[in-house]
Write an enzyme that holds these catalytic residues in place. Structure first.
Site, PDB file in Angstrom:
ATOM      1  N   THR A 140       0.821  -1.213   0.000  1.00  0.00           N
ATOM      2  CA  THR A 140       0.000   0.000   0.000  1.00  0.00           C
ATOM      3  C   THR A 140       0.858   1.267   0.000  1.00  0.00           C
ATOM      4  OG1 THR A 140      -1.490   1.272   1.399  1.00  0.00           O
ATOM      5  CG2 THR A 140      -0.117  -0.283   2.534  1.00  0.00           C
ATOM      6  N   TYR A 190      -1.948  -0.892  10.874  1.00  0.00           N
ATOM      7  CA  TYR A 190      -2.068  -1.526   9.550  1.00  0.00           C
ATOM      8  C   TYR A 190      -0.877  -1.161   8.671  1.00  0.00           C
ATOM      9  CZ  TYR A 190      -3.328  -1.835   4.604  1.00  0.00           C
ATOM     10  OH  TYR A 190      -3.291  -2.085   3.252  1.00  0.00           O
TER      11      TYR A 190
HETATM   12  P1  NAD Z   1      -9.329  -7.664   1.742  1.00  0.00           P
HETATM   13  O1  NAD Z   1      -9.353  -7.421   3.205  1.00  0.00           O
HETATM   14  O2  NAD Z   1     -10.552  -7.383   0.938  1.00  0.00           O
HETATM   15  O3  NAD Z   1      -8.959  -9.196   1.457  1.00  0.00           O
HETATM   16  C1  NAD Z   1      -7.942  -9.882   2.136  1.00  0.00           C
HETATM   17  C2  NAD Z   1      -8.108 -11.363   1.847  1.00  0.00           C
HETATM   18  O4  NAD Z   1      -7.039 -12.053   2.537  1.00  0.00           O
HETATM   19  C3  NAD Z   1      -9.420 -11.957   2.359  1.00  0.00           C
HETATM   20  O5  NAD Z   1      -9.986 -12.777   1.371  1.00  0.00           O
HETATM   21  C4  NAD Z   1      -9.009 -12.756   3.575  1.00  0.00           C
HETATM   22  O6  NAD Z   1      -9.836 -13.888   3.805  1.00  0.00           O
HETATM   23  C5  NAD Z   1      -7.591 -13.162   3.212  1.00  0.00           C
HETATM   24  N1  NAD Z   1      -6.766 -13.432   4.397  1.00  0.00           N
HETATM   25  C6  NAD Z   1      -6.627 -12.664   5.498  1.00  0.00           C
HETATM   26  N2  NAD Z   1      -5.802 -13.259   6.387  1.00  0.00           N
HETATM   27  C7  NAD Z   1      -5.373 -14.413   5.805  1.00  0.00           C
HETATM   28  C8  NAD Z   1      -4.500 -15.448   6.214  1.00  0.00           C
HETATM   29  N3  NAD Z   1      -3.883 -15.410   7.404  1.00  0.00           N
HETATM   30  N4  NAD Z   1      -4.276 -16.488   5.371  1.00  0.00           N
HETATM   31  C9  NAD Z   1      -4.905 -16.538   4.159  1.00  0.00           C
HETATM   32  N5  NAD Z   1      -5.762 -15.589   3.736  1.00  0.00           N
HETATM   33  C10 NAD Z   1      -5.995 -14.542   4.545  1.00  0.00           C
HETATM   34  O7  NAD Z   1      -8.074  -6.856   1.205  1.00  0.00           O
HETATM   35  P2  NAD Z   1      -7.897  -6.112  -0.194  1.00  0.00           P
HETATM   36  O8  NAD Z   1      -8.504  -4.775  -0.099  1.00  0.00           O
HETATM   37  O9  NAD Z   1      -8.291  -7.022  -1.287  1.00  0.00           O
HETATM   38  O10 NAD Z   1      -6.324  -5.916  -0.208  1.00  0.00           O
HETATM   39  C11 NAD Z   1      -5.458  -6.879  -0.803  1.00  0.00           C
HETATM   40  C12 NAD Z   1      -4.027  -6.452  -0.607  1.00  0.00           C
HETATM   41  O11 NAD Z   1      -3.843  -5.159  -1.186  1.00  0.00           O
HETATM   42  C13 NAD Z   1      -3.644  -6.316   0.870  1.00  0.00           C
HETATM   43  O12 NAD Z   1      -2.338  -6.804   1.015  1.00  0.00           O
HETATM   44  C14 NAD Z   1      -3.710  -4.827   1.140  1.00  0.00           C
HETATM   45  O13 NAD Z   1      -2.795  -4.462   2.130  1.00  0.00           O
HETATM   46  C15 NAD Z   1      -3.322  -4.259  -0.218  1.00  0.00           C
HETATM   47  N6  NAD Z   1      -3.879  -2.924  -0.496  1.00  0.00           N
HETATM   48  C16 NAD Z   1      -5.234  -2.698  -0.496  1.00  0.00           C
HETATM   49  C17 NAD Z   1      -5.720  -1.433  -0.815  1.00  0.00           C
HETATM   50  C18 NAD Z   1      -7.197  -1.140  -0.901  1.00  0.00           C
HETATM   51  O14 NAD Z   1      -7.574  -0.005  -1.227  1.00  0.00           O
HETATM   52  N7  NAD Z   1      -8.087  -2.094  -0.673  1.00  0.00           N
HETATM   53  C19 NAD Z   1      -4.836  -0.386  -1.076  1.00  0.00           C
HETATM   54  C20 NAD Z   1      -3.482  -0.646  -1.039  1.00  0.00           C
HETATM   55  C21 NAD Z   1      -3.027  -1.916  -0.772  1.00  0.00           C
END
Ligand code: NAD
Length: 357
Positions: free
Chosen positions: A133, A159
Site C-alpha cells: 500500500t 495496519y
Molecule cells: P481484503 O481485506 O478485501 O482481502 C484480504 C483477503 O485475505 C481476504 O480474502 C481474507 O480472507 C484473506 N486473508 C486474510 N488473512 C489471511 C491469512 N492469514 N491467510 C490466508 N488468507 C488470509 O483486502 P484487499 O482490499 O483485497 O487488499 C489486498 C491487498 O492489497 C492487501 O495486502 C492490502 O494491504 C493491499 N492494499 C489494499 C488497498 C485497498 O484499497 N483495498 C490499497 C493498497 C493496498
C-alpha cells in the site's frame, strides 16, 4: 503459467483472479483463509473454470503452505492476503501483526525453500510479487508532493506499519537469499465486490437504505482512487513484465477529498436511484444524510502517488477516470443486491462451510 494468489477471495485478490481467468490463458490457485473479508461469492463467475482451484488455508501455517506449494508447483506467487482495514487495526492490532508480518515471513520462507530446488529455467522465471500500500509512506503535507518509489517509509497506523514491515521482509529475502521479488504499492482501490465497511461501498449502501452517511472529521482527507479492475490489470503486467527487485507505485491519478467522494456518490445516487422512489419526500437529496463523526486517531491527511514509473517502464495507465469508475461502481451495487445482502446479513460466511473450514 500457474499463479498462486493469496487472498484471492478478498476485494483486490478476487479482481486479480477474475482478470487472470477471463483475460489470460493462465491458471490460478487461490489460497485464502476466508476471514470475515474473504468471500467466495466474489469469484463465483470464474469458479467453474478448469484453470481455477481454491484452497482454504492460513498463510501463517508453514506446514500447510509447504504442502500447497509442493502440490500445485506454482510458477509465480501474487501475495495479497492481509488484514486490510485501518480502523480494525486500531481496535485490535494482533491479527495485523500475525497475518501481515508473520504470514508474509512464512510465505517467503516457503517460497524460498520451494524456489531453490526448482530446475534452472523455472527457477529463473519464478517471481514473488508482494502487493502493498501507499500508506507505508505516511502522509504528505505539501500540496504538490507525491509518493515515489524512493519515498522513505513513515507508516502511521498499526495496519500501515505491518505492511511496511512485510515490504522490508520481502526486499531482505531478495537481498539476502536472491529470491526474485517484486513489490507494488498502490493507492485506495474502489469498485465492485468491495466489502461494505470501506468508505465507498459503505456510503452507497447507507444512501440506499436512507441511513446517515458518516464522514470522519471535516472529510478533508485526500486520497488517490484506483479502480480495482485497472489495478488487477497493472498487477498482471508487473508480475509478467516487471523487473526483479523493482518497486512500482500504482495509482489512479484521481486525488479527491473524502467529502468530495461522498458528494459525488450522492449525486450519482440522486440520478440512478432517487430517494422519492423509495418512499422519501419528493426532491430529498442523498447529501442530506451526510453526518460528520469524530475523526480517526492518527488519520493521515493526504496520500498521492506518482505512478509514472509503471507507465514509462511497463506501459500501464489506468483506463477509468474517477467519474467513469465511480458510476460503474454505484451501478454495480444497485445491480448486485444478492452479493452485498449476503455480506450484510452474514450469510456469505456460510459459504465457508462448503469450503471445508
Ligand atoms: P481484503 O481485506 O478485501 O482481502 C484480504 C483477503 O485475505 C481476504 O480474502 C481474507 O480472507 C484473506 N486473508 C486474510 N488473512 C489471511 C491469512 N492469514 N491467510 C490466508 N488468507 C488470509 O483486502 P484487499 O482490499 O483485497 O487488499 C489486498 C491487498 O492489497 C492487501 O495486502 C492490502 O494491504 C493491499 N492494499 C489494499 C488497498 C485497498 O484499497 N483495498 C490499497 C493498497 C493496498
Amino acid at each position: 503459467m500457474k499463479i498462486l494468489v493469496t487472498g484471492g477471495a478478498g476485494f483486490i485478490g478476487s479482481a486479480v483472479v477474475r482478470h487472470v481467468i477471463n483475460q489470460t490463458d493462465d491458471s490460478v490457485v487461490n489460497i485464502d483463509k476466508l476471514t470475515y473479508a474473504g468471500n467466495v461469492n466474489s469469484v463465483a463467475t470464474v469458479a467453474d473454470s478448469n484453470r481455477y482451484l481454491f484452497e482454504c488455508a492460513d498463510i501463517c501455517d508453514a506446514a500447510a503452505m509447504r504442502v500447497l506449494f509442493d502440490k500445485h508447483q506454482p510458477d509465480v506467487v501474487m501475495h495479497l492476503a492481509a488484514e486490510s482495514h485501518v480502523d480494525r487495526s486500531i481496535d485490535g492490532p494482533a491479527a495485523f501483526i500475525e497475518t501481515n508480518i508473520v504470514g508474509t515471513y512464512v510465505l517467503l520462507e516457503t517460497a524460498r525453500q520451494y524456489w531453490k530446488d526448482l530446475p534452472e529455467e523455472r527457477k529463473a522465471a519464478f517471481r514473488f510479487h508482494h502487493i502493498s500500500t501507499d500508506e507505508v509512506y505516511g502522509d504528505l503535507h505539501g500540496t504538490d508532493d507525491l509518493f515515489t518509489e524512493t519515498t522513505p517509509y513513515a507508516p502511521s497506523s498499526p495496519y500501515s506499519a505491518s505492511k511496511a514491515s512485510s515490504d522490508h521482509l520481502v526486499r531482505a529475502w531478495q537481498r539476502t537469499y536472491g529470491l526474485p521479488v517484486i513489490v507494488t504499492n498502490c493507492s485506495n482501490n474502489y469498485g465492485p465486490y468491495h466489502f461494505p465497511e470501506k468508505l465507498i461501498p459503505l456510503i452507497i449502501l447507507n444512501a440506499l437504505a436512507g441511513k446517515p452517511l458518516p464522514v470522519y472529521g471535516k472529510g478533508n482527507q485526500i486520497r488517490d482512487w484506483l479502480y480495482v479492475e485497472d489495478h488487477a490489470c497493472a498487477l498482471y503486467k508487473v508480475v509478467t513484465k516487471g523487473e526483479v527487485g523493482e518497486t512500482y507505485n500504482i495509482g489512479g491519478h484521481n486525488e479527491k477529498q473524502n467529502i468530495e467522494v461522498v458528494h459525488a456518490i450522492c449525486e450519482l445516487m440522486d440520478e440512478l436511484a432517487p430517494m422519492h422512489e423509495r418512499g422519501f419526500p419528493q426532491n430529498t437529496k442523498h447529501s442530506s444524510l451526510i453526518t460528520h463523526v469524530t475523526d480517526r486517531p492518527g488519520h493521515d491527511l493526504r496520500y498521492a502517488i506518482d505512478a509514472s514509473k509503471i507507465d514509462r517502464e511497463l506501459g500501464w495507465k489506468p483506463e477509468e477516470t474517477f467519474e467513469t469508475g465511480l458510476r460503474k461502481t454505484v451501478q454495480w451495487y444497485l445491480d448486485n443486491k444478492t452479493w452485498w445482502q449476503a455480506v450484510l446479513d452474514g450469510s456469505y460466511q456460510l459459504e465457508r462451510l462448503g469450503q471445508g473450514v
